[in-house]
Scaffold this motif. Structure first.
Motif, mmCIF file in Angstrom:
data_model
loop_
_atom_site.group_PDB
_atom_site.id
_atom_site.type_symbol
_atom_site.label_atom_id
_atom_site.label_comp_id
_atom_site.label_asym_id
_atom_site.label_seq_id
_atom_site.Cartn_x
_atom_site.Cartn_y
_atom_site.Cartn_z
ATOM 1 N N VAL A 71 0.845 -1.202 0.000
ATOM 2 C CA VAL A 71 0.000 0.000 0.000
ATOM 3 C C VAL A 71 0.875 1.244 0.000
ATOM 4 O O VAL A 71 0.644 2.187 -0.762
ATOM 5 C CB VAL A 71 -0.968 -0.010 1.204
ATOM 6 N N ARG A 72 1.903 1.268 0.833
ATOM 7 C CA ARG A 72 2.810 2.421 0.911
ATOM 8 C C ARG A 72 3.432 2.717 -0.461
ATOM 9 O O ARG A 72 3.491 3.864 -0.898
ATOM 10 C CB ARG A 72 3.898 2.158 1.950
ATOM 11 N N GLU A 73 3.897 1.678 -1.159
ATOM 12 C CA GLU A 73 4.540 1.870 -2.459
ATOM 13 C C GLU A 73 3.568 2.417 -3.501
ATOM 14 O O GLU A 73 3.921 3.310 -4.273
ATOM 15 C CB GLU A 73 5.167 0.565 -2.934
ATOM 16 N N THR A 91 -2.481 10.009 5.003
ATOM 17 C CA THR A 91 -2.764 9.132 6.133
ATOM 18 C C THR A 91 -3.700 8.045 5.631
ATOM 19 O O THR A 91 -4.726 8.344 5.009
ATOM 20 C CB THR A 91 -3.418 9.921 7.275
ATOM 21 N N VAL A 92 -3.330 6.796 5.879
ATOM 22 C CA VAL A 92 -4.058 5.661 5.329
ATOM 23 C C VAL A 92 -4.423 4.689 6.451
ATOM 24 O O VAL A 92 -3.621 4.448 7.352
ATOM 25 C CB VAL A 92 -3.186 4.920 4.280
ATOM 26 N N ALA A 93 -5.609 4.112 6.364
ATOM 27 C CA ALA A 93 -6.010 3.006 7.222
ATOM 28 C C ALA A 93 -6.416 1.861 6.303
ATOM 29 O O ALA A 93 -7.204 2.054 5.374
ATOM 30 C CB ALA A 93 -7.162 3.394 8.133
ATOM 31 N N VAL A 94 -5.836 0.678 6.547
ATOM 32 C CA VAL A 94 -6.101 -0.501 5.723
ATOM 33 C C VAL A 94 -6.521 -1.644 6.647
ATOM 34 O O VAL A 94 -5.834 -1.930 7.629
ATOM 35 C CB VAL A 94 -4.849 -0.935 4.940
ATOM 36 N N LEU A 95 -7.615 -2.268 6.303
ATOM 37 C CA LEU A 95 -8.063 -3.455 7.020
ATOM 38 C C LEU A 95 -7.965 -4.618 6.032
ATOM 39 O O LEU A 95 -8.600 -4.598 4.975
ATOM 40 C CB LEU A 95 -9.502 -3.281 7.495
ATOM 41 N N VAL A 96 -7.127 -5.611 6.375
ATOM 42 C CA VAL A 96 -6.902 -6.754 5.499
ATOM 43 C C VAL A 96 -7.534 -7.992 6.148
ATOM 44 O O VAL A 96 -7.255 -8.299 7.309
ATOM 45 C CB VAL A 96 -5.397 -6.985 5.251
#
Length: 107
Positions: A71-73, A91-96
């Protein structure tokens, strides 16, 4: 061996200074218009994506780290293309799925 995991991501783009607000808009548009394979914008939600990540790590912590890196890349590359990387913070929020609590990133 790899595993595909579903994810849900939301983000916010903020300028470091008031004079860089136009760059924020450009970066935000670039992310919103991304064409990353396996990722899709969620209808009616301006800053949300869902899709799949392909992870090769065996253990959960390794998969969490790999998901964060992927995600960062993607976001860093998009902000660089928009010429807004150095002037804005994302600013990112990721739910995997299957990987525990959400992952927070600041790019």
């Amino acid at each position: 061996m790899s595993v595909k995991r579903s994810f849900l991501m939301t983000y916010s783009v903020t300028a470091y200074s008031e004079s860089d607000r136009s760059l924020t808009d450009r970066g935000r548009r670039k992310i919103a218009d991304m064409q990353t394979t396996g990722w899709g914008k969620i209808d009616d939600l301006e800053t949300a994506f869902s899709g799949t990540l392909t992870l090769t790590e065996i253990f959960i912590e390794g998969q969490r780290n790999q998901a964060e890196t992927q995600v960062r890349e993607v976001i860093r590359d998009l902000m660089t293309q928009a010429e807004a990387y150095a002037e804005c913070q994302v600013t990112v929020a990721v739910l995997v799925d299957g990987l525990g609590p959400h992952i927070s990133l600041v790019i």
